[in-house]
Scaffold this motif. Structure first.
Motif, mmCIF file in Angstrom:
data_model
loop_
_atom_site.group_PDB
_atom_site.id
_atom_site.type_symbol
_atom_site.label_atom_id
_atom_site.label_comp_id
_atom_site.label_asym_id
_atom_site.label_seq_id
_atom_site.Cartn_x
_atom_site.Cartn_y
_atom_site.Cartn_z
ATOM 1 N N ALA A 1 0.825 -1.211 0.000
ATOM 2 C CA ALA A 1 0.000 0.000 0.000
ATOM 3 C C ALA A 1 0.860 1.263 0.000
ATOM 4 O O ALA A 1 0.449 2.302 -0.519
ATOM 5 C CB ALA A 1 -0.928 -0.005 1.209
ATOM 6 N N LYS A 2 2.076 1.160 0.570
ATOM 7 C CA LYS A 2 2.960 2.325 0.670
ATOM 8 C C LYS A 2 4.054 2.332 -0.384
ATOM 9 O O LYS A 2 4.750 3.333 -0.546
ATOM 10 C CB LYS A 2 3.603 2.364 2.066
ATOM 11 N N ASN A 3 4.239 1.208 -1.069
ATOM 12 C CA ASN A 3 5.339 1.070 -2.011
ATOM 13 C C ASN A 3 4.780 0.796 -3.404
ATOM 14 O O ASN A 3 4.433 -0.340 -3.733
ATOM 15 C CB ASN A 3 6.264 -0.074 -1.554
ATOM 16 N N ALA A 4 4.689 1.828 -4.208
ATOM 17 C CA ALA A 4 4.053 1.712 -5.527
ATOM 18 C C ALA A 4 4.791 0.730 -6.429
ATOM 19 O O ALA A 4 4.162 -0.012 -7.199
ATOM 20 C CB ALA A 4 3.996 3.084 -6.194
ATOM 21 N N GLU A 5 6.116 0.687 -6.339
ATOM 22 C CA GLU A 5 6.896 -0.209 -7.195
ATOM 23 C C GLU A 5 6.614 -1.672 -6.861
ATOM 24 O O GLU A 5 6.406 -2.501 -7.757
ATOM 25 C CB GLU A 5 8.389 0.087 -7.038
ATOM 26 N N HIS A 6 6.589 -1.990 -5.555
ATOM 27 C CA HIS A 6 6.296 -3.366 -5.150
ATOM 28 C C HIS A 6 4.849 -3.724 -5.489
ATOM 29 O O HIS A 6 4.573 -4.848 -5.934
ATOM 30 C CB HIS A 6 6.529 -3.536 -3.645
ATOM 31 N N ASN A 7 3.940 -2.781 -5.300
ATOM 32 C CA ASN A 7 2.526 -3.018 -5.617
ATOM 33 C C ASN A 7 2.350 -3.345 -7.097
ATOM 34 O O ASN A 7 1.625 -4.275 -7.465
ATOM 35 C CB ASN A 7 1.700 -1.790 -5.240
ATOM 36 N N LYS A 8 3.058 -2.602 -7.959
ATOM 37 C CA LYS A 8 2.971 -2.842 -9.402
ATOM 38 C C LYS A 8 3.551 -4.209 -9.753
ATOM 39 O O LYS A 8 2.955 -4.969 -10.527
ATOM 40 C CB LYS A 8 3.712 -1.741 -10.161
ATOM 41 N N LEU A 9 4.720 -4.539 -9.176
ATOM 42 C CA LEU A 9 5.359 -5.826 -9.438
ATOM 43 C C LEU A 9 4.450 -6.975 -9.027
ATOM 44 O O LEU A 9 4.272 -7.951 -9.769
ATOM 45 C CB LEU A 9 6.686 -5.917 -8.679
ATOM 46 N N PHE A 10 3.829 -6.851 -7.859
ATOM 47 C CA PHE A 10 2.942 -7.899 -7.350
ATOM 48 C C PHE A 10 1.722 -8.060 -8.258
ATOM 49 O O PHE A 10 1.365 -9.182 -8.632
ATOM 50 C CB PHE A 10 2.511 -7.553 -5.923
ATOM 51 N N ASN A 11 1.089 -6.945 -8.617
ATOM 52 C CA ASN A 11 -0.136 -7.019 -9.429
ATOM 53 C C ASN A 11 0.127 -7.559 -10.828
ATOM 54 O O ASN A 11 -0.679 -8.330 -11.366
ATOM 55 C CB ASN A 11 -0.791 -5.632 -9.514
ATOM 56 N N VAL A 12 1.260 -7.178 -11.421
ATOM 57 C CA VAL A 12 1.606 -7.690 -12.750
ATOM 58 C C VAL A 12 1.884 -9.184 -12.682
ATOM 59 O O VAL A 12 1.499 -9.947 -13.571
ATOM 60 C CB VAL A 12 2.818 -6.924 -13.329
ATOM 61 N N ALA A 13 2.555 -9.627 -11.604
ATOM 62 C CA ALA A 13 2.842 -11.054 -11.424
ATOM 63 C C ALA A 13 1.548 -11.847 -11.271
ATOM 64 O O ALA A 13 1.385 -12.920 -11.876
ATOM 65 C CB ALA A 13 3.740 -11.261 -10.207
ATOM 66 N N MET A 14 0.620 -11.337 -10.471
ATOM 67 C CA MET A 14 -0.651 -12.035 -10.285
ATOM 68 C C MET A 14 -1.447 -12.087 -11.595
ATOM 69 O O MET A 14 -2.099 -13.091 -11.907
ATOM 70 C CB MET A 14 -1.493 -11.331 -9.208
ATOM 71 N N ALA A 15 -1.356 -11.015 -12.370
ATOM 72 C CA ALA A 15 -2.084 -10.968 -13.643
ATOM 73 C C ALA A 15 -1.533 -11.988 -14.628
ATOM 74 O O ALA A 15 -2.294 -12.657 -15.341
ATOM 75 C CB ALA A 15 -2.018 -9.560 -14.236
ATOM 76 N N CYS A 16 -0.209 -12.141 -14.664
ATOM 77 C CA CYS A 16 0.365 -13.086 -15.629
ATOM 78 C C CYS A 16 -0.006 -14.515 -15.247
ATOM 79 O O CYS A 16 -0.264 -15.351 -16.125
ATOM 80 C CB CYS A 16 1.881 -12.914 -15.736
ATOM 81 N N ASP A 17 -0.079 -14.804 -13.954
ATOM 82 C CA ASP A 17 -0.499 -16.138 -13.518
ATOM 83 C C ASP A 17 -1.984 -16.357 -13.846
ATOM 84 O O ASP A 17 -2.381 -17.434 -14.290
ATOM 85 C CB ASP A 17 -0.249 -16.304 -12.024
ATOM 86 N N ALA A 18 -2.789 -15.315 -13.634
ATOM 87 C CA ALA A 18 -4.224 -15.425 -13.919
ATOM 88 C C ALA A 18 -4.489 -15.670 -15.399
ATOM 89 O O ALA A 18 -5.463 -16.335 -15.761
ATOM 90 C CB ALA A 18 -4.946 -14.157 -13.460
ATOM 91 N N ARG A 19 -3.622 -15.163 -16.271
ATOM 92 C CA ARG A 19 -3.788 -15.408 -17.711
ATOM 93 C C ARG A 19 -3.641 -16.891 -18.051
ATOM 94 O O ARG A 19 -4.206 -17.370 -19.036
ATOM 95 C CB ARG A 19 -2.761 -14.587 -18.509
ATOM 96 N N LEU A 20 -2.875 -17.611 -17.239
ATOM 97 C CA LEU A 20 -2.724 -19.047 -17.430
ATOM 98 C C LEU A 20 -3.858 -19.828 -16.772
ATOM 99 O O LEU A 20 -4.379 -20.789 -17.332
ATOM 100 C CB LEU A 20 -1.386 -19.521 -16.844
ATOM 101 N N VAL A 21 -4.216 -19.414 -15.558
ATOM 102 C CA VAL A 21 -5.162 -20.185 -14.755
ATOM 103 C C VAL A 21 -6.600 -20.011 -15.253
ATOM 104 O O VAL A 21 -7.378 -20.970 -15.262
ATOM 105 C CB VAL A 21 -5.068 -19.792 -13.265
ATOM 106 N N THR A 22 -6.971 -18.816 -15.659
ATOM 107 C CA THR A 22 -8.367 -18.544 -16.026
ATOM 108 C C THR A 22 -8.862 -19.420 -17.186
ATOM 109 O O THR A 22 -9.940 -20.020 -17.087
ATOM 110 C CB THR A 22 -8.560 -17.043 -16.344
ATOM 111 N N PRO A 23 -8.122 -19.543 -18.288
ATOM 112 C CA PRO A 23 -8.587 -20.450 -19.350
ATOM 113 C C PRO A 23 -8.699 -21.900 -18.869
ATOM 114 O O PRO A 23 -9.607 -22.624 -19.291
ATOM 115 C CB PRO A 23 -7.510 -20.315 -20.436
ATOM 116 N N ALA A 24 -7.777 -22.310 -17.985
ATOM 117 C CA ALA A 24 -7.834 -23.676 -17.446
ATOM 118 C C ALA A 24 -9.093 -23.873 -16.610
ATOM 119 O O ALA A 24 -9.732 -24.934 -16.660
ATOM 120 C CB ALA A 24 -6.586 -23.959 -16.606
ATOM 121 N N LEU A 25 -9.464 -22.843 -15.848
ATOM 122 C CA LEU A 25 -10.679 -22.901 -15.038
ATOM 123 C C LEU A 25 -11.909 -22.954 -15.934
ATOM 124 O O LEU A 25 -12.815 -23.769 -15.717
ATOM 125 C CB LEU A 25 -10.745 -21.681 -14.111
#
Length: 350
Positions: free
Chosen positions: A154-178
């Protein structure tokens, strides 16, 4: 003891020795993978459009290559890792696994690799040791940083961006499988809220596959403010511990593994309040440790249990633990489905 028995013991000893050595040097894989991503090795070959020689790869690196023997040895290790394939002594091809470490590929896991690779390995190991004695901190991250990961993000924009982009790339794989593996569970659902849905990759995928479902995302304010304005997905800022908006279904993709059992029951209680008693569904997409154990991906599932211990204080769960957790939260039905992903689909009903 006969000669054959002694030979068998020698072979077993060599196998045991090889096993221990493989674990001791496993960090080399991560090191070489990081170098590969930093140097864009697979992307260079992909952009070239055909296999490349060592000299061609060296001439295309983002930094000048002054030592081709070092480059050759690193490329040889990538071949051993099965991330490249060698033809003869000096021609390198991509493999089917290479697509997952291409920056611009739809299936790229590069952002997730960056997230896992950040930080000091020795420091995290020391923090894990401290966790055995600590009573206050819930994760190695909190031990090192003095705050939990969510407060830090919440206080670190760079870490927040890194985390959200990482979760999004994983979701791109998992969502079609679901969607492919559990298409029937979305039938009859008119509205769905993706709790902790990040930047909306999963909910947008579901909205596209099932236009009859009205999709929304519930996430913390500092996450929601980074989500683009998608016409087919509503954004809701809030805390899942306090409130989850009413919908036919609640989806949580890689959320509950962030939390201990007590907090999970609190979240699941909010989910139960949000869905109808008749026909309501909670769709959990998370790892189940002890199903499909014969697959090579099992090691990664157990590794994620340690990663959760380090990063959030959460845990990956066995089938028995999932069923007990859902029962404690008042859910009477639980169906676990294997999908073509690291995670499973866990469907719970009141």
């Amino acid at each position: 003891m006969g000669l054959e028995a002694r030979e068998e013991l020698k072979n077993q000893e060599l196998d045991d020795l090889a096993l221990v050595w493989s674990h001791m040097v496993a960090s080399t894989d991560s090191l070489v993978l990081k170098w590969t991503l930093d140097m864009s090795i697979t992307d260079i070959i992909h952009r070239h459009g055909e296999p490349m020689t060592l000299s061609q790869v060296g001439a295309s690196l983002p930094v000048p290559c002054g030592n081709y023997d070092i480059l050759r040895r690193l490329m040889r290790y990538l071949v051993h890792m099965k991330l490249l394939r060698a033809q003869g002594d000096d021609l390198y091809h991509l493999t089917s696994a290479s697509q997952f470490i291409l920056v611009d590929d739809a299936k790229s896991l590069v952002p997730f690799a960056r997230l896992i690779q950040q930080g000091d390995v020795e420091g995290r190991c020391q923090a894990l040791c401290c966790l055995l004695e600590a009573k206050g901190a819930t994760s190695a991250f909190e031990t090192v940083k003095g705050e939990d990961m969510w407060s830090h993000a919440a206080k670190n924009a760079e870490h927040n961006k890194l985390f959200n982009v990482a979760m999004a790339c994983d979701a791109r794989l998992v969502t079609p499988a679901l969607i492919d593996g559990c298409r029937d569970i979305f039938q009859g659902i008119k509205s769905l809220v993706d709790v902790g849905g990040g930047t909306g990759t999963a909910s947008r995928g579901i909205a596209k596959a099932f236009p009859h479902i009205k999709c929304s995302i519930l996430d913390l304010p500092h996450v929601v403010e980074t989500i683009p304005d998608y016409p087919d997905v509503e954004r809701v800022a809030g805390d899942m511990f306090s409130f989850i908006p009413r919908n036919d279904a609640v989806m949580m993709m890689k959320i509950l593994h962030d939390w201990d059992d007590e907090d999970c029951v609190k979240i699941l209680n909010r989910c139960k309040e949000a869905i109808p008693k008749e026909g309501g569904k909670v769709i959990i997409v998370d790892i189940v440790l002890d199903i499909d154990e014969g697959h090579e991906i099992t090691r990664t599932r157990y590794a994620f249990d340690v990663i959760m211990m380090i990063s959030t204080g959460g845990k990956e769960r066995t089938e028995k633990e999932w069923r007990k957790l859902l029962l404690n939260a008042g859910f009477s039905q639980c169906e676990i489905t294997l999908i073509n992903a690291l995670q499973f689909a866990i469907i719970a009903s009141p």
